[in-house]
Design a protein around this motif. Structure first.
Motif, PDB file in Angstrom:
ATOM      1  N   ARG A  30     -17.726   9.815 -10.382  1.00 34.61           N
ATOM      2  CA  ARG A  30     -17.724  11.299 -10.447  1.00 34.61           C
ATOM      3  C   ARG A  30     -18.930  11.734  -9.777  1.00 34.61           C
ATOM      4  O   ARG A  30     -20.026  10.906  -9.340  1.00 34.61           O
ATOM      5  N   ARG A  31     -19.020  13.044  -9.532  1.00 32.53           N
ATOM      6  CA  ARG A  31     -20.255  13.624  -8.924  1.00 32.53           C
ATOM      7  C   ARG A  31     -21.437  13.687  -9.781  1.00 32.53           C
ATOM      8  O   ARG A  31     -22.699  13.574  -9.061  1.00 32.53           O
ATOM      9  N   ASP A  32     -21.461  14.032 -10.835  1.00 37.49           N
ATOM     10  CA  ASP A  32     -22.719  13.831 -11.585  1.00 37.49           C
ATOM     11  C   ASP A  32     -22.833  12.415 -11.993  1.00 37.49           C
ATOM     12  O   ASP A  32     -22.259  11.687 -13.014  1.00 37.49           O
ATOM     13  N   ILE A  33     -23.959  11.856 -11.295  1.00 41.83           N
ATOM     14  CA  ILE A  33     -23.755  10.281 -11.404  1.00 41.83           C
ATOM     15  C   ILE A  33     -25.014   9.634 -12.211  1.00 41.83           C
ATOM     16  O   ILE A  33     -24.887   8.428 -12.344  1.00 41.83           O
ATOM     17  N   GLY A  34     -25.863  10.546 -12.765  1.00 39.03           N
ATOM     18  CA  GLY A  34     -26.598   9.880 -13.817  1.00 39.03           C
ATOM     19  C   GLY A  34     -26.251   8.821 -14.920  1.00 39.03           C
ATOM     20  O   GLY A  34     -27.091   8.075 -15.063  1.00 39.03           O
ATOM     21  N   ILE A  35     -24.851   9.070 -15.182  1.00 42.13           N
ATOM     22  CA  ILE A  35     -24.563   7.852 -16.351  1.00 42.13           C
ATOM     23  C   ILE A  35     -24.484   6.576 -15.562  1.00 42.13           C
ATOM     24  O   ILE A  35     -24.604   5.784 -16.299  1.00 42.13           O
ATOM     25  N   TYR A  36     -24.246   6.499 -14.526  1.00 39.60           N
ATOM     26  CA  TYR A  36     -24.314   4.984 -13.818  1.00 39.60           C
ATOM     27  C   TYR A  36     -25.356   4.416 -13.650  1.00 39.60           C
ATOM     28  O   TYR A  36     -25.612   3.295 -14.143  1.00 39.60           O
ATOM     29  N   CYS A  37     -26.342   5.240 -13.135  1.00 36.79           N
ATOM     30  CA  CYS A  37     -27.919   4.764 -13.475  1.00 36.79           C
ATOM     31  C   CYS A  37     -28.387   4.179 -14.882  1.00 36.79           C
ATOM     32  O   CYS A  37     -29.158   3.337 -14.879  1.00 36.79           O
ATOM     33  N   GLU A  38     -28.077   5.222 -15.781  1.00 32.62           N
ATOM     34  CA  GLU A  38     -28.374   4.953 -17.193  1.00 32.62           C
ATOM     35  C   GLU A  38     -27.723   3.819 -17.593  1.00 32.62           C
ATOM     36  O   GLU A  38     -28.514   2.853 -18.211  1.00 32.62           O
ATOM     37  N   ILE A  39     -26.501   3.360 -17.316  1.00 30.32           N
ATOM     38  CA  ILE A  39     -25.797   2.259 -17.848  1.00 30.32           C
ATOM     39  C   ILE A  39     -26.681   1.006 -17.223  1.00 30.32           C
ATOM     40  O   ILE A  39     -26.675  -0.018 -17.659  1.00 30.32           O
TER      41      ILE A  39
END
Length: 455
Positions: A30-39
């Motif tokens: 999705r567009r707000d990508i922060g979650i992928y970097c956090e995981i």
């Protein structure tokens, strides 16, 4: 290895991070990508690959921003000229640690759709799971109606993709679809976080008969296409604007709210039907928080700012991110202090009528009863006798069919879409509008008469 599903509220969109060893891939970000970097950071992983199963229609993908942040390579189906990333063809294979991710071209929903088959080579050479994008869902299959002049062709392609590419993988293979229950990308997706090839083979209604019936059912389906889909298709083929430079929302005083509304901003009231009915800023639209992803795209414009209004502003972060996922970057701000600050400032207050099912007289010749549900719900559940149908998202296109000189009673499934439709009418100058609280659910619960909604 690890597989983590990331669910985007409102959209019922599933994206995935899959990793092994020190490497990871993200599927349909999705567009707000922060979650992928956090995981990835939490698990000591480096994101090396980004896969898009197709050009999505219902939200902005975040592949470019995620690639810039991580250095990962982007891959998508080869049969569409994307302005970024790299083509992936049937039979291509990518390594993520001991995982092997194989590409299968599975057109039908779109021409360039792909599915991604995962093999854990450290354990077996057999497929473990498949990411099917919008080809196969739990209990449903993808839409095939985006190409109006190719309905039979695309439905046939989807059937062939499922039967010749996905089902042969084996009954035990886990299926991870791109959407869950409630998504506009399917008709009746089951509320399962994942499924299996064998379970779908045995239970999916669309896979119980042959190709001809499958194609016929797909051609006969009715789906709505929100106007914002066109912008999503453009962004997701050519690249959406980066969110890295996005500024924070402004807290606006009642006077400033007046100013931005006068300048053309669209005010969105996030409260429930009862709160909106009791007193709202005149001209605002009532789209409840969980309905933003489904309905904002029918009424907002990309060249017009959006303003949010709530009771205590607890829903603002969710509202903003839902707007951003649909590409609405021009958020003017929010009413500081919530609707209470507007009242205290002496601002003008609009009201909407409400009633219960016991207050309704279907035989009242002066009353225009407006059903704003999905036409599929009207057909399957029946309708209030004498009611007229216009879908919630299409109200502004059908104002000429709704009399402004008569009382209008609006109803939906439970009252939320009815309140949105009522707010649209009020915004366009209708003065006598009432929303039926509880909607058709309350009507049927009370045992009141129902007519055939397919008539």
């Amino acid at each position: 290895m690890m597989i983590e599903r990331i669910v985007s509220e409102g959209l019922s969109h599933n994206s995935y991070l899959i990793g092994d060893g020190s490497a990871a891939a993200v599927i349909d970000p999705r567009r707000d990508i922060g979650i992928y970097c956090e995981i990835a950071e939490k698990n000591g992983l480096t994101i090396t690959h980004i896969f898009e199963t197709h050009r999505n229609e219902d939200y902005c993908v975040g592949s470019i921003d995620l690639s810039r942040r991580t250095g990962a390579w982007i891959f998508h189906g080869a049969h569409l000229p994307f302005a970024y990333g790299n083509p992936a063809y049937d039979g291509d294979e990518f390594a993520i640690g001991s995982l092997r991710i194989g590409v299968k071209e599975t057109p039908g929903h779109t021409d360039e759709s792909i599915s991604l088959v995962v093999i854990d080579s450290a354990v077996s050479s057999e497929p473990l799971c498949v990411f099917t994008g919008d080809a196969l869902f739990a209990g449903d299959v993808g839409r095939t109606d985006f190409f109006k002049d190719r309905l039979e062709e695309m439905a046939g392609k989807l059937y062939d993709s499922i039967v010749t590419k996905i089902l042969p993988l084996g009954d035990g293979v886990i299926v991870y679809p791109a959407h869950g229950a409630g998504s506009v990308c399917g008709g009746d997706i089951s509320d399962h976080p994942f499924t299996t090839v064998g379970y779908e083979r045995k239970t999916n209604p669309l896979l119980q008969n042959g190709r001809d019936e499958f194609v016929g059912r797909k051609i006969a389906e009715h789906h709505y296409i929100p106007p914002y889909f066109r912008m999503m298709e453009h962004y997701n083929q050519n690249g959406a604007p980066s969110l890295s430079e996005r500024r924070c929302m402004d807290a606006l005083s009642p006077e400033q709210v007046n100013g931005v509304i006068s300048a053309g901003a669209l005010a969105i009231d996030l409260r429930g039907p009862a709160g909106f009915a009791g007193g709202h800023i005149p001209g605002s639209l009532n789209i409840w928080k969980n309905g933003l992803s489904a309905f904002l795209g029918y009424f907002a414009a990309y060249d017009r700012p959006i303003l949010f209004i709530d009771d205590f502003n607890e829903n603002l972060p969710s509202a903003e991110v839902q707007a951003l996922r649909l590409g609405y970057d021009s958020v003017a701000g929010y009413l500081h202090g919530g609707i209470g600050s507007w009242y205290r400032a002496g601002g003008a207050v609009g009201r909407c009528g409400t009633c219960s099912v016991t207050d309704v007289d279907p035989g009242d010749p002066e009353q225009f009863i407006l059903d704003v549900r999905d036409i599929n719900n009207r057909r399957s559940m029946g309708a209030i006798p004498g009611s007229h149908h216009v879908y919630t998202g299409h109200i502004e296109m059908h104002l000429a069919e709704i009399p402004a000189d008569r009382p209008v009673l609006v109803y939906c499934d439970a009252g939320f879409k009815g309140s949105l439709a009522a707010s649209v009418l009020l915004r366009h100058g209708y003065s006598d509008v009432t929303n039926l609280l509880g909607g058709m659910a309350a009507w049927k619960q009370a045992g009141l008469p129902v007519e055939d909604g397919a008539a």
